[in-house]
Design an enzyme around this catalytic site. Structure first.
Site, PDB file in Angstrom:
ATOM      1  N   ASP A   1      -6.499   5.610   1.269  1.00 44.06           N
ATOM      2  CA  ASP A   1      -6.377   4.182   0.949  1.00 44.06           C
ATOM      3  C   ASP A   1      -7.758   3.516   0.986  1.00 44.06           C
ATOM      4  OD1 ASP A   1      -4.128   1.967   0.753  1.00 44.06           O
ATOM      5  OD2 ASP A   1      -5.774   1.132   1.924  1.00 44.06           O
TER       6      ASP A   1
ATOM      7  N   HIS B   1       0.843  -1.200   0.000  1.00 44.41           N
ATOM      8  CA  HIS B   1       0.000   0.000   0.000  1.00 44.41           C
ATOM      9  C   HIS B   1       0.880   1.253   0.000  1.00 44.41           C
ATOM     10  CE1 HIS B   1      -3.946  -2.012   0.969  1.00 44.41           C
ATOM     11  NE2 HIS B   1      -3.077  -2.988   1.118  1.00 44.41           N
TER      12      HIS B   1
HETATM   13  N1  UDP Z   1     -10.221  -4.028   1.403  1.00 45.95           N
HETATM   14  C1  UDP Z   1     -11.064  -3.156   2.013  1.00 45.95           C
HETATM   15  N2  UDP Z   1     -11.302  -3.268   3.341  1.00 45.95           N
HETATM   16  C2  UDP Z   1     -10.703  -4.207   4.089  1.00 45.95           C
HETATM   17  C3  UDP Z   1      -9.849  -5.087   3.459  1.00 45.95           C
HETATM   18  C4  UDP Z   1      -9.619  -4.979   2.124  1.00 45.95           C
HETATM   19  O1  UDP Z   1     -11.625  -2.277   1.414  1.00 45.95           O
HETATM   20  O2  UDP Z   1     -10.941  -4.241   5.304  1.00 45.95           O
HETATM   21  C5  UDP Z   1      -9.946  -3.910  -0.042  1.00 45.95           C
HETATM   22  C6  UDP Z   1      -8.750  -3.086  -0.365  1.00 45.95           C
HETATM   23  O3  UDP Z   1      -8.980  -2.442  -1.575  1.00 45.95           O
HETATM   24  C7  UDP Z   1      -7.645  -4.081  -0.576  1.00 45.95           C
HETATM   25  C8  UDP Z   1      -8.419  -5.191  -1.255  1.00 45.95           C
HETATM   26  O4  UDP Z   1      -9.671  -5.178  -0.597  1.00 45.95           O
HETATM   27  O5  UDP Z   1      -6.600  -3.562  -1.350  1.00 45.95           O
HETATM   28  C9  UDP Z   1      -7.779  -6.541  -1.142  1.00 45.95           C
HETATM   29  O6  UDP Z   1      -7.577  -6.853   0.215  1.00 45.95           O
HETATM   30  P1  UDP Z   1      -6.279  -7.619   0.672  1.00 45.95           P
HETATM   31  O7  UDP Z   1      -6.497  -8.173   2.010  1.00 45.95           O
HETATM   32  O8  UDP Z   1      -5.885  -8.519  -0.425  1.00 45.95           O
HETATM   33  O9  UDP Z   1      -5.215  -6.455   0.827  1.00 45.95           O
HETATM   34  P2  UDP Z   1      -3.896  -6.187   0.009  1.00 45.95           P
HETATM   35  O10 UDP Z   1      -3.362  -7.498  -0.473  1.00 45.95           O
HETATM   36  O11 UDP Z   1      -4.312  -5.263  -1.089  1.00 45.95           O
HETATM   37  O12 UDP Z   1      -2.983  -5.538   0.990  1.00 45.95           O
END
Ligand code: UDP
Ligand code: UDP
Length: 443
Positions: A117, A20
């Site tokens: 974010d 992120h």
């Molecule tokens: N997301 C969200 N709320 C949460 C968790 C995830 O909106 O509590 C969204 C966010 O856009 C994130 C995506 O879902 O980038 C995929 O989640 P993941 O756990 O895969 O996070 P990442 O791998 O992107 O860190």
């Protein structure tokens, strides 16, 4: 919209995790290039050493950026029922979002807009709406994932239900609730910036632009591919030195990103698979989610026997490596990746065939982008991370397929050429940012 000196003042609010933070800082550099003044909101305590180091290097390289430190009220992980420290940080920020209000409103000169974010959306929008501050999102995932996100709990017909991570199928869980709340708040945002580009995700970007997915979806600005900053270069030279002595396209690079730990059992099967493939390999082993906890040596994780077998075939490291530099080495001919979105875009830029082995979250949906583009494989039959043990023999066979597939190599060369074209000055990001700024001056 702009301040008295004519410049825009933009605040950036990343959540946590290198996947992120990195795209935020890469975007920050582009915004500075466009004469924006920037405020970076950093949340403390920072979860990983990789993030702390990157933030301090970044702020030293860009002394004109204002840092605002945000210290939310700590959450008890047991009460919150969250084991992943990065997810816990997201939830902690969400629950303390009201404390951002004084921090944002005291910015001087006043802010033109903020970029938030995705994990924080629904909690931050209520704060910025009260302050009448325009709010944009930087999506750190694929446009394909954004298409799911934009209409959740519905699922677009282009995405199979099995591609959703198990955590999102639990409709009562806090992850699903946040995801759903964030998704519902999307229409209140001014726009979505995303590290993607037309040739990589044509179908999803068109679908998002068409308005057929969800009513009232804000405009999406595909700014990709994001390129790394000079300051991301790190001094771990051993992998690069080793690669210099390997034959062209002979090495498979193996990494599962910054926050995915594998079980010891799976790590050992993967090690056997790499040896069985007969290919040379550069393998980044990660047995803990957060780097600060990575205290075991490779001997302990891999075991003596496997270490011996590996000796003549590959290089194994446990530290943070310079992935961009590794992918740009001639010796590297394939990438075993969990398909975190940054890794996918980096692989596309370098024209690297990918053996996609999604472990969690958005990774299966991201891997499908590669598969649909014909420049990699998406191993659906290998299941999700921890719930399935993939045997070494099977892994070895797939690596051979990856390294020998000429058709994928051709598709890779094509996507790489387009990506490089896009990242040349005047293309992609530059034009999109101009469009974004024009839309701002109209509002
Ligand atoms: N997301 C969200 N709320 C949460 C968790 C995830 O909106 O509590 C969204 C966010 O856009 C994130 C995506 O879902 O980038 C995929 O989640 P993941 O756990 O895969 O996070 P990442 O791998 O992107 O860190
Ligand atoms: N990365 C790196 N060295 C490492 C591990 C990761 O440079 O040892 C970078 C990688 O190039 C990418 C980011 O960290 O830019 C990881 O983001 P991604 O979305 O691929 O996966 P995540 O870590 O969020 O699961």
């Amino acid at each position: 919209m702009s301040n008295s000196d004519g410049n825009l003042h933009v605040a950036l609010l990343p959540s946590s995790g290198m996947g992120h933070l990195l795209p935020y800082l890469r975007l920050a550099a582009s915004l500075i290039h466009h004469q924006c003044s920037l405020t970076l909101i950093t949340t403390h305590p920072i979860v990983s050493s990789a993030e702390s180091q990157l933030i301090s290097t970044f702020l030293s390289a860009f002394p004109q950026i204002t840092q605002k430190k945000f210290t939310p009220i700590p959450l008890d992980p047991v009460a919150a029922n969250i084991t992943d420290p990065f997810q816990l940080q997201w939830e902690t920020i969400r629950q303390s979002a009201h404390l951002l209000s004084p921090l944002i409103s005291s910015s001087s000169p006043p802010l033109s807009f903020i970029i938030t974010d995705m994990t924080l959306m629904s909690s931050v929008i209520s704060v910025t709406a009260k302050l009448c501050l325009p709010n944009y999102i930087l999506c750190t995932s694929s446009a394909r994932m954004l298409s799911l996100f934009s209409c959740f709990p519905s699922i677009p017909s282009s995405i199979p239900k099995e591609s959703l991570p198990p955590i999102l199928l639990d409709s009562n869980g806090s992850f699903t609730k946040n995801f759903s709340d964030n998704s519902g708040s999307l229409k209140h945002f001014n726009g979505v910036l995303i590290n993607s580009f037309e040739e990589l995700e044509n179908e999803s970007l068109e679908m998002l632009a068409s308005g057929n997915l969800t009513e009232g979806l804000p405009p999406v600005f595909p700014l990709g591919p994001f390129l790394p900053l000079e300051l991301e270069r790190i001094s771990l030279l051993a992998p690069l030195k080793w690669l210099e002595n390997q034959e062209e396209s002979s090495v498979v690079y193996v990494s599962f990103g910054s926050r995915t730990a594998m079980s010891k059992e799976q790590i050992r099967e993967l090690g056997n698979g790499l040896v069985l493939s007969g290919c040379k390999f550069l393998w980044v082993v990660k047995s803990k989610v957060v780097d600060k906890e990575e205290e075991n040596g490779l001997d302990e994780i891999l075991g003596h026997q496997l270490m011996k077998k590996i000796e003549n075939n590959g290089l194994v490291v446990k530290e943070w490596v310079d992935q961009w530099q590794i992918l740009s080495q001639k010796a590297v001919g394939g990438f075993i990746s969990h398909c975190g979105w940054n890794s996918v875009v980096e692989a596309a830029w370098h024209g690297m065939p990918v053996l996609g082995w999604p472990q969690q979250g958005d990774q299966m949906i991201n891997a499908e982008v590669i598969e649909a583009g014909g420049w990699g494989l998406c191993m659906k039959s290998w299941g999700w991370g921890s719930n399935h043990l993939v045997k070494g023999v099977e892994i070895g066979d797939k690596i051979k397929e990856l390294m020998g597939n000429q058709r994928m190599k051709m598709e890779c060369a094509r996507i790489s050429e387009v990506a490089k074209q896009r990242s040349k000055a005047g293309e992609g990001c530059e034009n999109m940012l101009k469009t974004l700024f024009q839309s701002l001056t109209k509002s």
